[in-house]
Enzyme design. Structure first.
Site, PDB file in Angstrom:
ATOM      1  N   CYS A 224      28.828  27.947 -75.190  1.00 52.79           N
ATOM      2  CA  CYS A 224      28.071  29.148 -74.814  1.00 52.79           C
ATOM      3  C   CYS A 224      26.579  28.878 -74.652  1.00 52.79           C
ATOM      4  CB  CYS A 224      28.326  30.273 -75.809  1.00 52.79           C
ATOM      5  SG  CYS A 224      27.695  29.978 -77.477  1.00 52.79           S
ATOM      6  N   HIS A 278      27.106  33.177 -80.861  1.00 54.93           N
ATOM      7  CA  HIS A 278      27.500  33.264 -79.442  1.00 54.93           C
ATOM      8  C   HIS A 278      26.363  33.890 -78.634  1.00 54.93           C
ATOM      9  CE1 HIS A 278      30.402  33.005 -76.224  1.00 54.93           C
ATOM     10  NE2 HIS A 278      30.192  34.258 -75.896  1.00 54.93           N
ATOM     11  N   HIS A 290      29.207  34.353 -69.682  1.00 54.89           N
ATOM     12  CA  HIS A 290      29.124  33.464 -70.843  1.00 54.89           C
ATOM     13  C   HIS A 290      30.263  32.457 -70.794  1.00 54.89           C
ATOM     14  CE1 HIS A 290      32.327  35.774 -73.258  1.00 54.89           C
ATOM     15  NE2 HIS A 290      32.207  36.414 -72.112  1.00 54.89           N
TER      16      HIS A 290
END
Length: 319
Positions: A224, A278, A290
């Site tokens: 990510c 994240h 993402h």
């Protein structure tokens, strides 16, 4: 061997040599495909060759093509690529006077970031001829396929640059069909978008690239934060390597109600709401892009879905 046969043989050898010198093959991916260590579907996957990108062709045989892409040398299936013959600089034989005339007619574009790379071919694996500073001027010689622009620097170096590195002049505005099927101006397609629009358009080119823990490149995959860092780095914005460090160090914190396209969104997907693990880029319209470990690739997701429950904070890094 008689004289005629000898002459024919020599001519054949000359033509083969000239052809090899005059043209270099490039491969363009028709879909995102795996790069393998050997010409076999059971061989090790070295990385991925993203849809629409180009690579240098090294050899081909038996339905496989050996390529060099983003520092990786490996094999891809010929069914999923398009081969093109590109004239090399040594075979162009363009006279100095014709080049001078072309440049005289050419308009100038402005380089948008420091260390922007001028390459020998339309591929990120091709040789870097030189790097240019933000604000530098280059002559636009032609607009090529797949987001590349052929340019000439003020000191006479001819090469290719990715369109998002340049602000194109309005004289080049003309109609073109976008990936969505509607018409927009060539001016938009080649660089006169805002910085936010450029970043989002660039990020969306990597949809479908596989998730790879620790990955920071489209050829090897992204995690990510590696994805977010890679996207912004291409526009001269340097971010920390991990989601937690980005949240702690980069940009200005904003409230949920202030979120705009291009902002970074941070989450605690473990559900404890006590640690950021994240990050994604907000696209607008309630969606963000993402690299998802759960889905195994770069995707677009509705912020009001699963991830909405684990939202922690947002930061703005584009000023």
């Amino acid at each position: 061997m008689n004289t005629k046969a000898l002459i024919a043989l020599l001519v054949g050898i000359f033509l083969m040599f000239f052809s090899a010198k005059a043209f270099a093959q490039s491969a363009q991916a028709k879909s995102t495909i795996n790069i393998r260590s050997a010409p076999s579907t059971s061989s090790k996957i070295l990385g991925v060759f993203p849809k629409g990108f180009k690579a240098q062709v090294l050899s081909s045989a038996g339905g496989w093509v050996k390529i060099s892409y983003d520092g990786i040398v490996g094999y891809v299936k010929s069914d999923y690529i398009k081969l093109t013959n590109d004239k090399t600089s040594s075979a162009s034989n363009t006279s100095r006077s014709s080049v001078a005339k072309t440049v005289a007619k050419a308009v100038q574009a402005t380089v948008l970031k420091d260390n922007a790379r001028l390459r020998s071919d339309m591929s990120t694996s091709s040789k870097v001829l030189k790097t240019l500073k933000s604000g530098s001027k280059v002559y636009v010689l032609s607009k090529e396929a797949n987001g590349w622009v052929k340019v000439k620097t003020l000191d006479g170096t001819v090469g290719y640059m990715a369109y998002y590195l340049l602000r194109m002049p309005s004289q080049l505005a003309s109609k073109t069909v976008s990936r969505g099927g509607f018409e927009r101006s060539q001016e938009e397609a080649f660089g006169n978008l805002s910085l936010v629009q450029r970043i989002l358009e660039f990020a969306q080119r990597f949809r479908g690239i596989r998730y790879s823990y620790g990955g920071t490149s489209p050829s090897t995959g992204f995690d990510c934060s590696g994805f977010v860092q890679f996207v912004f780095k291409n526009f001269g914005i340097h971010l920390e390597r991990t989601a937690a460090d980005m949240a702690r160090t980069n940009g200005v914190r904003i409230s949920y109600s202030e979120i705009k396209p291009g902002d970074l969104l941070f989450f605690d997907t473990d559900g404890g709401k006590n640690y950021i693990n994240h990050v994604g880029i907000y696209l607008g319209g309630g969606k963000f892009i993402h690299a998802s470990s759960a889905r195994g690739r770069v995707i677009e997701t509705d912020l009001n879905s699963y991830y909405g429950r684990f939202f922690m904070m947002a930061k703005r890094v584009i000023r």
